[in-house]
Scaffold this motif. Structure first.
Motif, mmCIF file in Angstrom:
data_model
loop_
_atom_site.group_PDB
_atom_site.id
_atom_site.type_symbol
_atom_site.label_atom_id
_atom_site.label_comp_id
_atom_site.label_asym_id
_atom_site.label_seq_id
_atom_site.Cartn_x
_atom_site.Cartn_y
_atom_site.Cartn_z
ATOM 1 N N GLY A 1 0.893 -1.111 -0.169
ATOM 2 C CA GLY A 1 0.056 -0.033 -0.197
ATOM 3 C C GLY A 1 0.944 1.118 0.047
ATOM 4 O O GLY A 1 0.354 2.387 0.252
ATOM 5 N N ARG A 2 2.104 1.170 -0.152
ATOM 6 C CA ARG A 2 2.865 2.441 -0.293
ATOM 7 C C ARG A 2 3.308 2.624 -1.585
ATOM 8 O O ARG A 2 4.136 1.803 -2.223
ATOM 9 C CB ARG A 2 4.340 2.342 0.498
ATOM 10 N N PHE A 3 3.259 3.861 -2.176
ATOM 11 C CA PHE A 3 3.556 4.204 -3.343
ATOM 12 C C PHE A 3 4.821 4.346 -3.771
ATOM 13 O O PHE A 3 5.417 3.734 -4.786
ATOM 14 C CB PHE A 3 2.922 5.420 -3.818
ATOM 15 N N ALA A 4 5.773 4.952 -2.942
ATOM 16 C CA ALA A 4 7.260 5.210 -3.040
ATOM 17 C C ALA A 4 7.969 4.020 -3.713
ATOM 18 O O ALA A 4 8.640 4.031 -4.538
ATOM 19 C CB ALA A 4 7.917 5.780 -1.908
ATOM 20 N N PRO A 5 7.663 2.951 -2.735
ATOM 21 C CA PRO A 5 8.567 1.722 -3.104
ATOM 22 C C PRO A 5 8.128 1.062 -4.592
ATOM 23 O O PRO A 5 9.185 0.697 -5.281
ATOM 24 C CB PRO A 5 8.327 0.656 -2.025
ATOM 25 N N VAL A 6 6.951 0.932 -4.915
ATOM 26 C CA VAL A 6 6.311 0.645 -5.990
ATOM 27 C C VAL A 6 6.674 1.461 -7.180
ATOM 28 O O VAL A 6 7.113 1.102 -8.237
ATOM 29 C CB VAL A 6 4.959 0.515 -6.231
ATOM 30 N N ALA A 7 6.601 2.859 -6.817
ATOM 31 C CA ALA A 7 7.131 3.906 -8.137
ATOM 32 C C ALA A 7 8.571 3.468 -8.184
ATOM 33 O O ALA A 7 9.011 3.679 -9.281
ATOM 34 C CB ALA A 7 6.828 5.189 -7.544
ATOM 35 N N LEU A 8 9.482 3.375 -7.278
ATOM 36 C CA LEU A 8 10.914 3.048 -7.366
ATOM 37 C C LEU A 8 11.109 1.868 -8.090
ATOM 38 O O LEU A 8 12.191 1.878 -8.940
ATOM 39 C CB LEU A 8 11.862 3.212 -6.192
ATOM 40 N N PHE A 9 10.634 0.833 -7.927
ATOM 41 C CA PHE A 9 10.756 -0.384 -8.626
ATOM 42 C C PHE A 9 10.390 -0.378 -10.102
ATOM 43 O O PHE A 9 11.010 -0.677 -10.980
ATOM 44 C CB PHE A 9 9.810 -1.486 -7.743
ATOM 45 N N SER B 1 6.475 5.389 -16.354
ATOM 46 C CA SER B 1 6.459 4.332 -15.302
ATOM 47 C C SER B 1 5.699 4.783 -14.185
ATOM 48 O O SER B 1 5.305 4.011 -13.403
ATOM 49 C CB SER B 1 7.934 3.678 -14.872
ATOM 50 N N MET B 2 5.513 6.004 -13.933
ATOM 51 C CA MET B 2 4.786 6.493 -12.789
ATOM 52 C C MET B 2 3.317 6.186 -12.844
ATOM 53 O O MET B 2 2.520 5.759 -12.030
ATOM 54 C CB MET B 2 5.082 7.732 -12.441
ATOM 55 N N GLY B 3 2.749 6.493 -14.155
ATOM 56 C CA GLY B 3 1.257 5.914 -14.374
ATOM 57 C C GLY B 3 1.190 4.388 -14.277
ATOM 58 O O GLY B 3 0.183 3.883 -13.774
ATOM 59 N N TRP B 4 2.310 3.540 -14.616
ATOM 60 C CA TRP B 4 2.365 2.149 -14.181
ATOM 61 C C TRP B 4 2.300 1.893 -13.182
ATOM 62 O O TRP B 4 1.622 1.045 -12.641
ATOM 63 C CB TRP B 4 3.474 1.722 -15.116
ATOM 64 N N ALA B 5 3.001 2.522 -12.334
ATOM 65 C CA ALA B 5 3.060 2.196 -10.900
ATOM 66 C C ALA B 5 1.644 2.350 -10.243
ATOM 67 O O ALA B 5 1.339 1.777 -9.204
ATOM 68 C CB ALA B 5 4.243 2.822 -10.322
#
Length: 130
Positions: A53-61, A102-106
Motif C-alpha cells: 500500500g505504499r506508493f514510493a517503493p512501487v514507484a521506485l521499482f 512508469s509512474m502511471g504504470w506504478a
C-alpha cells in the motif's frame, strides 16, 4: 497486468494495420518482461520485503523496471523484424521518457494490487470457509 498490457499493445499494433506476426511479437516482447517484473514485485510485497500500500517503493521499482521492459521490447521487436540488434537512437531520452510513463504504470499496478487483488482474496477466503 503485464500480460494484459502485452495483449493490448499487440491488439493496437494489429488495429493500426501492422501484420499479425508483428503484433504477436509486440505482444510477447512487452507482455512477458512486464509480467515477470510484476510477478517479482508481487512476491516482494507478499514476503514483506516491500511494504504493501505504499506508493514510493512501487514507484521506485517501476522507475527501473518499466524502462528496462520497454528497452527489451524495443530491442526484441527490432531484432525479430529487421534481424539487427539496435538500441533506440536517443537511448537516454528513451529511458527518461519511459521513466516518466512508469509512474502511471506504478499507480495502476498498486491500485490493481491493493483493490482488485484484495477483493479476490476476500472472495476466495469466504468461498473456502463455507
Amino acid at each position: 497486468m503485464g500480460l494484459a498490457a502485452g495483449v493490448v499493445a499487440g491488439g493496437l499494433a494489429a488495429l493500426v494495420g501492422q501484420p499479425l506476426s508483428w503484433a504477436a511479437v509486440t505482444m510477447f516482447a512487452l507482455g512477458v518482461p512486464l509480467a515477470v517484473l510484476g510477478g517479482g514485485l508481487g512476491l516482494l510485497m507478499a514476503t514483506g520485503r516491500l511494504p504493501r500500500g505504499r506508493f514510493a517503493p512501487v514507484a521506485l521499482f517501476w522507475l527501473v523496471g518499466f524502462p528496462l521492459a520497454r528497452l527489451v521490447h524495443e530491442i526484441s521487436v527490432g531484432l525479430v523484424l529487421t534481424g539487427q540488434f539496435r538500441l533506440p537512437a536517443d537511448l537516454a531520452g528513451f529511458l527518461a521518457y519511459q521513466g516518466l510513463v512508469s509512474m502511471g504504470w506504478a499507480i495502476g499496478f498498486l491500485w490493481l494490487h491493493e483493490r482488485i487483488a484484495q477483493r479476490m482474496r476476500a472472495t476466495a477466503v469466504a468461498t473456502t470457509s463455507r
